[in-house]
Design a protein around this motif. Structure first.
Motif, PDB file in Angstrom:
ATOM      1  N   ILE A  35       8.742   8.319   4.720  1.00 27.23           N
ATOM      2  CA  ILE A  35       9.916   9.175   4.877  1.00 27.23           C
ATOM      3  C   ILE A  35      10.808   8.688   6.009  1.00 27.23           C
ATOM      4  O   ILE A  35      12.032   8.625   5.882  1.00 27.23           O
ATOM      5  CB  ILE A  35       9.499  10.637   5.116  1.00 27.23           C
ATOM      6  CG1 ILE A  35       8.728  11.184   3.899  1.00 27.23           C
ATOM      7  CG2 ILE A  35      10.729  11.512   5.387  1.00 27.23           C
ATOM      8  CD1 ILE A  35       9.534  11.224   2.622  1.00 27.23           C
ATOM      9  N   HIS A  36      10.210   8.340   7.151  1.00 30.50           N
ATOM     10  CA  HIS A  36      10.993   7.983   8.334  1.00 30.50           C
ATOM     11  C   HIS A  36      10.738   6.570   8.840  1.00 30.50           C
ATOM     12  O   HIS A  36      11.290   6.181   9.873  1.00 30.50           O
ATOM     13  CB  HIS A  36      10.694   8.965   9.480  1.00 30.50           C
ATOM     14  CG  HIS A  36      11.036  10.389   9.157  1.00 30.50           C
ATOM     15  ND1 HIS A  36      12.343  10.842   9.069  1.00 30.50           N
ATOM     16  CD2 HIS A  36      10.249  11.465   8.882  1.00 30.50           C
ATOM     17  CE1 HIS A  36      12.337  12.127   8.765  1.00 30.50           C
ATOM     18  NE2 HIS A  36      11.089  12.530   8.644  1.00 30.50           N
ATOM     19  N   ALA A  37       9.891   5.806   8.171  1.00 30.09           N
ATOM     20  CA  ALA A  37       9.524   4.478   8.668  1.00 30.09           C
ATOM     21  C   ALA A  37       9.051   3.620   7.518  1.00 30.09           C
ATOM     22  O   ALA A  37       8.973   4.065   6.368  1.00 30.09           O
ATOM     23  CB  ALA A  37       8.424   4.606   9.733  1.00 30.09           C
ATOM     24  N   VAL A  38       8.746   2.372   7.831  1.00 33.25           N
ATOM     25  CA  VAL A  38       8.143   1.455   6.868  1.00 33.25           C
ATOM     26  C   VAL A  38       6.761   1.087   7.380  1.00 33.25           C
ATOM     27  O   VAL A  38       6.589   0.748   8.559  1.00 33.25           O
ATOM     28  CB  VAL A  38       9.007   0.191   6.689  1.00 33.25           C
ATOM     29  CG1 VAL A  38       8.283  -0.858   5.863  1.00 33.25           C
ATOM     30  CG2 VAL A  38      10.338   0.562   6.025  1.00 33.25           C
ATOM     31  N   LYS A  39       5.771   1.180   6.515  1.00 28.89           N
ATOM     32  CA  LYS A  39       4.387   0.962   6.913  1.00 28.89           C
ATOM     33  C   LYS A  39       3.802  -0.258   6.211  1.00 28.89           C
ATOM     34  O   LYS A  39       4.326  -0.728   5.209  1.00 28.89           O
ATOM     35  CB  LYS A  39       3.549   2.206   6.604  1.00 28.89           C
ATOM     36  CG  LYS A  39       4.020   3.447   7.355  1.00 28.89           C
ATOM     37  CD  LYS A  39       3.116   4.636   7.101  1.00 28.89           C
ATOM     38  CE  LYS A  39       3.552   5.844   7.932  1.00 28.89           C
ATOM     39  NZ  LYS A  39       2.638   6.998   7.755  1.00 28.89           N
ATOM     40  N   GLU A  40       2.692  -0.741   6.746  1.00 33.21           N
ATOM     41  CA  GLU A  40       2.020  -1.895   6.154  1.00 33.21           C
ATOM     42  C   GLU A  40       1.545  -1.583   4.740  1.00 33.21           C
ATOM     43  O   GLU A  40       1.576  -2.430   3.855  1.00 33.21           O
ATOM     44  CB  GLU A  40       0.842  -2.326   7.028  1.00 33.21           C
ATOM     45  CG  GLU A  40       1.240  -2.893   8.380  1.00 33.21           C
ATOM     46  CD  GLU A  40       2.067  -4.159   8.257  1.00 33.21           C
ATOM     47  OE1 GLU A  40       1.721  -5.018   7.423  1.00 33.21           O
ATOM     48  OE2 GLU A  40       3.066  -4.304   8.986  1.00 33.21           O
ATOM     49  N   GLU A  41       1.113  -0.349   4.552  1.00 28.44           N
ATOM     50  CA  GLU A  41       0.664   0.122   3.246  1.00 28.44           C
ATOM     51  C   GLU A  41       0.648   1.636   3.273  1.00 28.44           C
ATOM     52  O   GLU A  41       0.849   2.253   4.331  1.00 28.44           O
ATOM     53  CB  GLU A  41      -0.738  -0.429   2.932  1.00 28.44           C
ATOM     54  CG  GLU A  41      -1.779  -0.019   3.959  1.00 28.44           C
ATOM     55  CD  GLU A  41      -3.116  -0.687   3.722  1.00 28.44           C
ATOM     56  OE1 GLU A  41      -3.232  -1.439   2.753  1.00 28.44           O
ATOM     57  OE2 GLU A  41      -4.040  -0.447   4.517  1.00 28.44           O
ATOM     58  N   PHE A  42       0.428   2.250   2.119  1.00 27.26           N
ATOM     59  CA  PHE A  42       0.361   3.709   2.076  1.00 27.26           C
ATOM     60  C   PHE A  42      -0.743   4.201   3.008  1.00 27.26           C
ATOM     61  O   PHE A  42      -1.895   3.786   2.901  1.00 27.26           O
ATOM     62  CB  PHE A  42       0.084   4.165   0.636  1.00 27.26           C
ATOM     63  CG  PHE A  42      -0.128   5.653   0.506  1.00 27.26           C
ATOM     64  CD1 PHE A  42       0.910   6.523   0.775  1.00 27.26           C
ATOM     65  CD2 PHE A  42      -1.350   6.167   0.115  1.00 27.26           C
ATOM     66  CE1 PHE A  42       0.726   7.889   0.656  1.00 27.26           C
ATOM     67  CE2 PHE A  42      -1.548   7.536  -0.009  1.00 27.26           C
ATOM     68  CZ  PHE A  42      -0.496   8.396   0.261  1.00 27.26           C
ATOM     69  N   GLY A  43      -0.395   5.083   3.942  1.00 30.96           N
ATOM     70  CA  GLY A  43      -1.344   5.596   4.905  1.00 30.96           C
ATOM     71  C   GLY A  43      -1.650   4.643   6.036  1.00 30.96           C
ATOM     72  O   GLY A  43      -2.486   4.943   6.892  1.00 30.96           O
ATOM     73  N   GLY A  44      -0.973   3.476   6.075  1.00 27.00           N
ATOM     74  CA  GLY A  44      -1.263   2.476   7.083  1.00 27.00           C
ATOM     75  C   GLY A  44      -0.412   2.625   8.335  1.00 27.00           C
ATOM     76  O   GLY A  44       0.310   3.613   8.526  1.00 27.00           O
ATOM     77  N   GLU A  45      -0.481   1.597   9.185  1.00 30.84           N
ATOM     78  CA  GLU A  45       0.256   1.593  10.443  1.00 30.84           C
ATOM     79  C   GLU A  45       1.733   1.273  10.185  1.00 30.84           C
ATOM     80  O   GLU A  45       2.086   0.602   9.210  1.00 30.84           O
ATOM     81  CB  GLU A  45      -0.333   0.554  11.393  1.00 30.84           C
ATOM     82  CG  GLU A  45      -1.767   0.842  11.824  1.00 30.84           C
ATOM     83  CD  GLU A  45      -1.870   2.105  12.656  1.00 30.84           C
ATOM     84  OE1 GLU A  45      -0.951   2.349  13.470  1.00 30.84           O
ATOM     85  OE2 GLU A  45      -2.854   2.854  12.481  1.00 30.84           O
ATOM     86  N   VAL A  46       2.583   1.741  11.089  1.00 30.82           N
ATOM     87  CA  VAL A  46       4.007   1.439  11.006  1.00 30.82           C
ATOM     88  C   VAL A  46       4.237  -0.030  11.331  1.00 30.82           C
ATOM     89  O   VAL A  46       3.697  -0.563  12.299  1.00 30.82           O
ATOM     90  CB  VAL A  46       4.814   2.331  11.971  1.00 30.82           C
ATOM     91  CG1 VAL A  46       6.274   1.910  12.019  1.00 30.82           C
ATOM     92  CG2 VAL A  46       4.690   3.798  11.570  1.00 30.82           C
ATOM     93  N   SER A  47       5.025  -0.705  10.511  1.00 29.02           N
ATOM     94  CA  SER A  47       5.338  -2.109  10.738  1.00 29.02           C
ATOM     95  C   SER A  47       6.339  -2.250  11.887  1.00 29.02           C
ATOM     96  O   SER A  47       7.138  -1.339  12.134  1.00 29.02           O
ATOM     97  CB  SER A  47       5.939  -2.729   9.470  1.00 29.02           C
ATOM     98  OG  SER A  47       5.034  -2.703   8.409  1.00 29.02           O
ATOM     99  N   PRO A  48       6.337  -3.388  12.579  1.00 27.12           N
ATOM    100  CA  PRO A  48       7.346  -3.616  13.622  1.00 27.12           C
ATOM    101  C   PRO A  48       8.741  -3.612  13.016  1.00 27.12           C
ATOM    102  O   PRO A  48       8.979  -4.208  11.962  1.00 27.12           O
ATOM    103  CB  PRO A  48       6.978  -5.000  14.168  1.00 27.12           C
ATOM    104  CG  PRO A  48       5.557  -5.203  13.783  1.00 27.12           C
ATOM    105  CD  PRO A  48       5.367  -4.492  12.480  1.00 27.12           C
ATOM    106  N   GLY A  49       9.651  -2.927  13.661  1.00 33.71           N
ATOM    107  CA  GLY A  49      11.016  -2.837  13.162  1.00 33.71           C
ATOM    108  C   GLY A  49      12.021  -2.991  14.281  1.00 33.71           C
ATOM    109  O   GLY A  49      11.667  -3.158  15.451  1.00 33.71           O
TER     110      GLY A  49
END
Length: 335
Positions: free
Chosen positions: A189-203
């Motif tokens: 919703i508010h970020a991009v993650k490595e995978e569903f339920g995963g950590e937030v990717s560097p942005g």
């Protein structure tokens, strides 16, 4: 270096005037495609939007959810939104994809392309929130306030209404994400993650653009959206931040939810002259001009627009009455 192209995706359930303005605005901003997923597959606005070049329409009917591997329509709105966003992302039809709600408008007076050229897996775009300085006339009227104020500043500016605000805003303060699709990450919703339920990717966070969040196009619209959380059950209501939930529970407990809700909206969103002065002194109040009439004329010529609050509220009247009726008939209170 080639200029990156970008598109927008949104799951919508709003009156035509808002959906039309949303799509045409982003096309005017340079979006290659605006992907609209209609949460209500019988929504008459879908047929209108299909006729606009650059708009891609999907009806979220049972066949759609089956195609996305879902046995039924997901109960949680956020789950439906992320499923739809990632469905478009997997198709790789553009370089970047912005995932926003229909009441969120990208504002980038200097363009977004320079930010995309130096972003990593995703671009974080902070949000502002619309506030009112006069009685509601048009659904896009008002000014925009920023989050990030100190606790003491919020107390001085908002007084008792601060108990309904999170970092000075009623809605979210997390901004929204534009994802680089070649990286094949999960769009949340508010970020991009490595995978569903995963950590937030560097942005990378942009300093040249923002999301203008119209948290309710009118007081009644805000009340309808808020009470829908309560009407859908305790679990969904509990998912909101504590301050937003406190306001909803206040309305639910009132003898007259409509009157109480409109009063609460006034406390939260309508700024006095003194409040405007204090916010302006902190650099937390902005005026962002949107020429939405021109955007609609350019991308949907011949389509008339009525952005009046009166017309918008008339469209919502029956839905608001129905939702308030559900709240009144509930036999338990949410804690």
């Amino acid at each position: 270096m080639p200029v990156p192209n970008w598109s927008v995706v949104s799951t919508v359930r709003e009156p035509l005037s808002l959906v039309l303005a949303f799509a045409c605005h982003h096309l005017s901003m340079g979006a290659k495609t605006v992907h609209l997923f209609f949460d209500d597959p019988t929504d008459p606005a879908a047929e209108v939007m299909k006729s606009i070049p650059g708009v891609d329409v999907t009806l979220c009917d049972s066949a759609h959810w089956t195609a996305l591997g879902q046995p039924d329509r997901p109960a949680w709105q956020t789950r439906r939104q992320t499923l739809n966003a990632n469905f478009i992302a997997q198709q790789q039809r553009t370089d970047w994809l912005l995932h926003v709600d229909a009441d969120e408008f990208l504002w980038a007076p200097y363009g977004i392309e320079r930010d995309l050229a130096r972003a990593g897996a995703w671009l974080h775009i902070p949000n502002l929130e619309r506030a009112w300085i006069a009685p509601e006339a048009g659904i896009f009227d008002g000014v925009f306030r920023a989050s990030g104020l100190s606790t003491s500043s919020i107390e001085r500016i908002y007084g008792p209404a601060r108990r309904y605000l999170q970092s000075g805003l009623s809605g979210h303060t997390s901004g929204k994400a534009m994802a680089r699709l070649s990286d094949r990450k999960f769009i949340a919703i508010h970020a991009v993650k490595e995978e569903f339920g995963g950590e937030v990717s560097p942005g990378h966070t942009t300093a040249n653009a923002c999301i203008l969040h119209f948290d309710g196009m009118t007081a009644r619209h805000w009340l309808l959206k808020s009470l829908r959380y309560a009407a859908q059950g305790k679990a969904l209501l509990q998912s909101l931040h504590n301050r937003r939930r406190a306001g909803i529970e206040r309305v639910m407990d009132a003898p007259d939810p409509l009157t109480e809700g409109l009063a609460l909206h006034n406390e939260i969103f309508h700024l006095s002259d003194k409040q405007r002065e204090m916010l302006d002194a902190q650099g937390a109040l902005l005026t962002c001009q949107l020429d939405l009439g021109a955007s609609v004329a350019a991308h949907a010529p011949g389509r008339t627009t009525d952005f009046s609050a009166e017309r918008f509220d008339a469209y919502l009247a029956s839905a608001l009455d129905e939702t308030i009726g559900k709240i009144r008939n509930q036999t338990r209170r949410f804690n």
